[in-house]
Scaffold this active site. Structure first.
Site, PDB file in Angstrom:
ATOM      1  N   TYR A   1       5.448  11.678 -23.794  1.00 44.57           N
ATOM      2  CA  TYR A   1       5.134  12.214 -22.612  1.00 44.57           C
ATOM      3  C   TYR A   1       3.325  11.388 -22.519  1.00 44.57           C
ATOM      4  O   TYR A   1       2.618  11.866 -21.848  1.00 44.57           O
ATOM      5  CB  TYR A   1       4.423  14.054 -22.925  1.00 44.57           C
ATOM      6  CG  TYR A   1       4.817  14.994 -23.427  1.00 44.57           C
ATOM      7  CD1 TYR A   1       6.540  14.880 -22.292  1.00 44.57           C
ATOM      8  CD2 TYR A   1       4.649  14.945 -24.722  1.00 44.57           C
ATOM      9  CE1 TYR A   1       7.198  16.241 -23.151  1.00 44.57           C
ATOM     10  CE2 TYR A   1       5.672  15.871 -25.005  1.00 44.57           C
ATOM     11  CZ  TYR A   1       6.768  16.693 -24.712  1.00 44.57           C
ATOM     12  OH  TYR A   1       7.691  17.734 -25.220  1.00 44.57           O
TER      13      TYR A   1
ATOM     14  N   TYR B   1      10.002  13.274 -13.432  1.00 43.88           N
ATOM     15  CA  TYR B   1      11.253  12.649 -12.812  1.00 43.88           C
ATOM     16  C   TYR B   1      11.483  11.936 -11.532  1.00 43.88           C
ATOM     17  O   TYR B   1      11.484  10.701 -11.331  1.00 43.88           O
ATOM     18  CB  TYR B   1      12.014  13.526 -13.902  1.00 43.88           C
ATOM     19  CG  TYR B   1      11.518  13.181 -15.020  1.00 43.88           C
ATOM     20  CD1 TYR B   1      11.191  12.610 -15.801  1.00 43.88           C
ATOM     21  CD2 TYR B   1      11.611  14.275 -15.605  1.00 43.88           C
ATOM     22  CE1 TYR B   1      11.203  12.660 -17.273  1.00 43.88           C
ATOM     23  CE2 TYR B   1      10.803  14.795 -17.117  1.00 43.88           C
ATOM     24  CZ  TYR B   1      10.661  13.465 -18.035  1.00 43.88           C
ATOM     25  OH  TYR B   1      11.068  13.742 -18.992  1.00 43.88           O
TER      26      TYR B   1
ATOM     27  N   ASP C   1       7.166   5.614 -21.842  1.00 41.20           N
ATOM     28  CA  ASP C   1       6.948   5.338 -22.926  1.00 41.20           C
ATOM     29  C   ASP C   1       8.064   4.494 -23.815  1.00 41.20           C
ATOM     30  O   ASP C   1       9.127   4.318 -22.930  1.00 41.20           O
ATOM     31  CB  ASP C   1       6.666   6.904 -23.718  1.00 41.20           C
ATOM     32  CG  ASP C   1       7.676   7.709 -23.442  1.00 41.20           C
ATOM     33  OD1 ASP C   1       8.765   7.935 -23.379  1.00 41.20           O
ATOM     34  OD2 ASP C   1       6.962   8.954 -23.419  1.00 41.20           O
TER      35      ASP C   1
ATOM     36  N   ASN D   1       3.828   8.782 -20.205  1.00 40.91           N
ATOM     37  CA  ASN D   1       4.109   8.367 -18.445  1.00 40.91           C
ATOM     38  C   ASN D   1       3.051   8.412 -18.091  1.00 40.91           C
ATOM     39  O   ASN D   1       2.577   9.732 -17.720  1.00 40.91           O
ATOM     40  CB  ASN D   1       4.911   8.960 -18.835  1.00 40.91           C
ATOM     41  CG  ASN D   1       6.067   8.725 -19.485  1.00 40.91           C
ATOM     42  OD1 ASN D   1       6.373   7.987 -19.879  1.00 40.91           O
ATOM     43  ND2 ASN D   1       6.364  10.125 -19.849  1.00 40.91           N
TER      44      ASN D   1
ATOM     45  N   HIS E   1       0.811  -1.130   0.176  1.00 45.36           N
ATOM     46  CA  HIS E   1      -0.324   0.342  -0.163  1.00 45.36           C
ATOM     47  C   HIS E   1       0.926   1.326   0.268  1.00 45.36           C
ATOM     48  O   HIS E   1       2.300   1.439   0.753  1.00 45.36           O
ATOM     49  CB  HIS E   1      -1.208  -0.092   1.266  1.00 45.36           C
ATOM     50  CG  HIS E   1      -1.589   1.450   1.195  1.00 45.36           C
ATOM     51  ND1 HIS E   1      -1.687   1.871   2.526  1.00 45.36           N
ATOM     52  CD2 HIS E   1      -2.425   1.634   0.287  1.00 45.36           C
ATOM     53  CE1 HIS E   1      -2.781   3.238   2.279  1.00 45.36           C
ATOM     54  NE2 HIS E   1      -3.031   2.937   1.313  1.00 45.36           N
TER      55      HIS E   1
ATOM     56  N   ASP F   1      -5.102   3.722  -4.569  1.00 44.77           N
ATOM     57  CA  ASP F   1      -4.812   4.291  -3.189  1.00 44.77           C
ATOM     58  C   ASP F   1      -6.583   5.001  -2.697  1.00 44.77           C
ATOM     59  O   ASP F   1      -6.029   6.391  -3.503  1.00 44.77           O
ATOM     60  CB  ASP F   1      -3.670   5.044  -2.962  1.00 44.77           C
ATOM     61  CG  ASP F   1      -3.450   4.569  -1.171  1.00 44.77           C
ATOM     62  OD1 ASP F   1      -4.363   5.047  -0.360  1.00 44.77           O
ATOM     63  OD2 ASP F   1      -2.464   5.421  -0.582  1.00 44.77           O
TER      64      ASP F   1
END
Length: 142
Positions: free
Chosen positions: A130, A112, A30, A132, A22, A64
């Site tokens: 992009y 990042y 990508d 991701n 958890h 979550d």
């Protein structure tokens, strides 16, 4: 092959998803993302696009719900609100599985480091830029 389990979920990825606890996060990235450089653990799913992998992961991974934000996406450069087609597809996929969870855009300086801290990075062959996403694992209630 297993009944009811999306075949995109490789043995390594299934073991990883099961081993996560958890609050652990998993990044699905990508084909252009520096996965090997940023990953503590790297699972490669060559030949698959981001949306197919995201859909497969969300079919088994609880998100979550102890926090207000548990799904994050990368942005188009410095434009937090820009939505490329891949982002629209990503949001739609997440809404199908987790209709109450927003998909939160994170600019590169925030995105990042979060990928680098993630439990695992899943590298796809997605060619779009992009593409991701980061998912925070939740719990299965008794």
């Amino acid at each position: 092959m297993l009944k009811g389990i999306n075949p995109i979920l490789s043995p390594d990825l299934l073991a990883t998803l099961r081993a996560m606890g958890h609050g652990d996060e998993i990044a699905i990235v990508d084909g252009n993302y520096p996965g090997l450089e940023h990953a503590k653990r790297l699972v490669r799913l060559d030949g698959h696009g981001l949306i197919a992998v995201l859909d497969a992961v969300l079919s088994v991974l609880p998100i979550d719900d102890f926090v207000s934000e548990a799904i994050f996406r990368s942005t188009v450069g410095k434009d937090r609100d820009a939505l490329d087609p891949v982002h629209q597809e990503l949001i739609a996929c997440c809404k199908r599985h987790e209709p109450k969870q927003p998909v939160v855009p994170l600019l590169g300086p925030d995105f990042y480091p979060r990928v680098k801290a993630a439990h695992t990075v899943v590298q796809t062959s997605e060619p779009r830029l992009y593409a991701n996403v980061i998912l925070r694992k939740g719990v299965i209630y008794p």
